[in-house]
Each structure stands twice: as structure tokens, then as C-alpha cells.
Design an enzyme around this catalytic site. Sequence first.
Site, PDB file in Angstrom:
ATOM      1  N   ASP A 204     -33.504 -30.667 -24.215  1.00 48.63           N
ATOM      2  CA  ASP A 204     -34.340 -29.558 -23.769  1.00 48.63           C
ATOM      3  C   ASP A 204     -33.882 -28.335 -24.566  1.00 48.63           C
ATOM      4  OD1 ASP A 204     -35.438 -31.266 -21.854  1.00 48.63           O
ATOM      5  OD2 ASP A 204     -35.075 -29.906 -20.169  1.00 48.63           O
ATOM      6  N   HIS A 253     -29.482 -27.480 -18.524  1.00 43.84           N
ATOM      7  CA  HIS A 253     -29.643 -26.209 -19.249  1.00 43.84           C
ATOM      8  C   HIS A 253     -28.365 -25.369 -19.194  1.00 43.84           C
ATOM      9  CE1 HIS A 253     -34.172 -26.829 -18.359  1.00 43.84           C
ATOM     10  NE2 HIS A 253     -33.688 -27.692 -19.235  1.00 43.84           N
ATOM     11  N   ASP A 255     -28.087 -22.109 -19.689  1.00 37.66           N
ATOM     12  CA  ASP A 255     -28.227 -20.652 -19.578  1.00 37.66           C
ATOM     13  C   ASP A 255     -27.973 -20.052 -18.201  1.00 37.66           C
ATOM     14  OD1 ASP A 255     -30.638 -21.788 -18.822  1.00 37.66           O
ATOM     15  OD2 ASP A 255     -31.893 -20.511 -20.088  1.00 37.66           O
ATOM     16  N   CYS A 359     -34.624 -18.028 -19.007  1.00 41.42           N
ATOM     17  CA  CYS A 359     -35.531 -19.189 -18.916  1.00 41.42           C
ATOM     18  C   CYS A 359     -36.992 -18.786 -19.134  1.00 41.42           C
ATOM     19  CB  CYS A 359     -35.472 -19.797 -17.516  1.00 41.42           C
ATOM     20  SG  CYS A 359     -33.868 -20.332 -16.975  1.00 41.42           S
TER      21      CYS A 359
END
Length: 377
Positions: A204, A253, A255, A359
Site C-alpha cells: 500500500d 500503514h 503514517d 492519509c
Amino acid sequence: MTGSESPTASQKIVNSWNEWDTLRHVIVGVADGCCIPPSEPASEPKIPTDSDMRGMHGPRPAETVEKANAQLDNLARVLEERGVKVDRPTPLNFSQAIATPDWETGSMFGCMPPRDVILTVGNEMLEATMSYRSRWFEYLCYRPLLKAYYEQDPNMRHEAAPKPRLTDASYKKDYLSDDITMEERLRMVAAKDFLTTEEEPLFDAADVLRFGRDLVVQHGFTTNLKGIDWLSRHFPNHRVHAVDFPGDAYPIHIDATFTPLRPGLILNNPERRLPDEQRAFFHRNDWEIIDAARPMHNSPPPLCYSSVWLSMNILMVDPKTVCVEETETAQMEQFDKLGFEVLPVPFRDAYPFGGALHCATTDVYRDGDCEDYFPKG
Ligand code: DAV
């Protein structure tokens, strides 16, 4: 090439090498038609038994879509007021079932987190493989924008990673069933025993952080080692570093875990510290890694996939200015003490749609070129 053929500055649309240089052009997601997709192999372990999302699927309630869109539109306005050009993706009918020759699933996801799908590296925008079946076609929401950038900017590279098959072979069978304790989950992630297999390259885009010549990629549930290897072959002029964060029971993810703020400074989630041996690379190049402030909330909003650590999922507008969710006062205070100008924006209503400010955006243009921030390798 004669002078008249060379691209002029005004034709340069796509350029972004890192997470912090001055932002000029960005994509902000939209919440229209977002769905909670039916359970699928990639999502099962992420939705604990006691989650309000267990067993639910279908379009998200209209009033939540409206509220999320109000905050997304407001973010777009705040950025535009600072001179940033803002583009928005084109939603599909996400509630329709989709299929490939290998599988079918009852709905798509949406086009909020653009950061998850599109990775901008320099003059290139790359469509990630993704690892959820429900997100297989999400790149289509960005095609109208990428097509326009490609047509206007003669140097723009529009790339797509090989579409994965996402058969059952891409996921470990019965990974993390409900009766597995949190301790066991943490032991498994520490041993890099993740949900996805090494059947095919998977990544991703939101598992990748850009530091000029260096790309830092989280190995976890949504990105496997073959995905990281694919990225390093695809970007031969970059150094690609695989990292993992053993404290994160659901590594999806990077972040809300590791957030570069400016050259030399990274915020790390204190519950998901980068292991010492992986820190060495940053430290020998004089980068400081500091603990993020604790979130102000004990739980995420209803029907949200992400953790409370969206508090550190911020957007750098330039190396001195940071956009932060307005209720995250501890995080804002930390930024203030570090010398940043803080732009508070309301954003919690958008969290359930896939995340916070990092995001919800993807870079099109930031000032600056590809620099080497890690000269000691
Ligand atoms: O902490 O739940 C959220 C990251 C979303 N892009 C977390 C990770």
C-alpha cells in the site's frame, strides 16, 4: 532538444521528493459513497470481535458521509487559502460488487485515503498494488487526475505496480483468530509473522515514507517483502529501507507510527518504537527520533479502522508548518515547543473513512529536488 521543445516550468505538474518541503499541489480525498466492505481475508484480523464494525458492511450512514465531507472540504479550503492547489478524486459506485477471474467481493471501499493508493516519488505517480480485494479498483478514482497531469506535464511518469491476484494464497489461513491473545499477536508481529504471504508483491502506498534519495517502507500486514523488493527494483536510484515496529499489533500503514517532520527530525509512536538496530541508520546520519505526544482520546470515533494514534498522522505544509487535528492539543503543544507553526483543523469526523491528515492527502507538487539526507549510508 531545442529551447522551444524543453518543458517550461509551468508545465511541471508532478514533483515531490519528501514529506515536508513546501506543498504547492495536493489531492484531498472525498467521502462520497464510502462503504464498509464485507469481510475478506485482508480485513479479518484488523476487526476485533468487540469492534462496532464486526459483521457490518454496506454504505456508511449518509450523515457521517456529510460530516466527513464538510471536514475534508474545510481542509481543502485551509490549504487553498495558503496558496496550495487542491484536486479531488472522482468517486465510483462503491456499493457495487466487484470480481476478477479469481474472486468476488460484495463492495468496494471508497476514495478517502488517497495516500494509501497513490505514491508520488519525484515526477512519478505510482498506483500501489493494494492488498485488500475491496480496494483493487480504487486507482480508477484517481485516473481522471493522473490522466490530466500526464497530458499537461511532459515529464510526468504515470506508473502502476503489477496488479496482484489476491487469491487465498496471498493471505495466511486463519491468521489471528479471535481467541489469540494480544500478547500472542505482539509476539507474532515482533517475529515478522504477518497476515500477508510472499505469494506476490504487495504494498500500500501509505506504507512508504519519502526522504529524498531514501524510501522507508513498513513491512507489515499491507506490504510484504516482495512488495518492498519490487519498490527497490522500480526505483533503482533510491535506497529502499524496510522497517518494522514490533509494538504494533496491526501494522497497517506507517503514517500513525513514524512521521518525519523536517530534515533531521522524526516523530515515533512511543508504543511502536523503531528497534535499535534499525535506528542506527538514522542516528549515524544525525537524525533525531523523538516520541510523539500521547493522543487526547482513549478510543477512535465509531466505525473507525484506525487507532487513536491518528493524532500523529499530520500533514507538513512546509518544513516549519504542520496541520494537526484540532482536538489533539498535546500533539499541538509538542509541535509548538519544537518551533513549528501549527494549523489546527477539525478532522475527527473524517477518521472513520480511513485516516487523518496525512492519509487524506497525496502530494502532487512540493518544492525541492531529490536530496541525500543520509550521506553516511
Ligand atoms: O494506527 O491505526 C492508521 C494509519 C492509517 N493510514 C493506526 C494506523
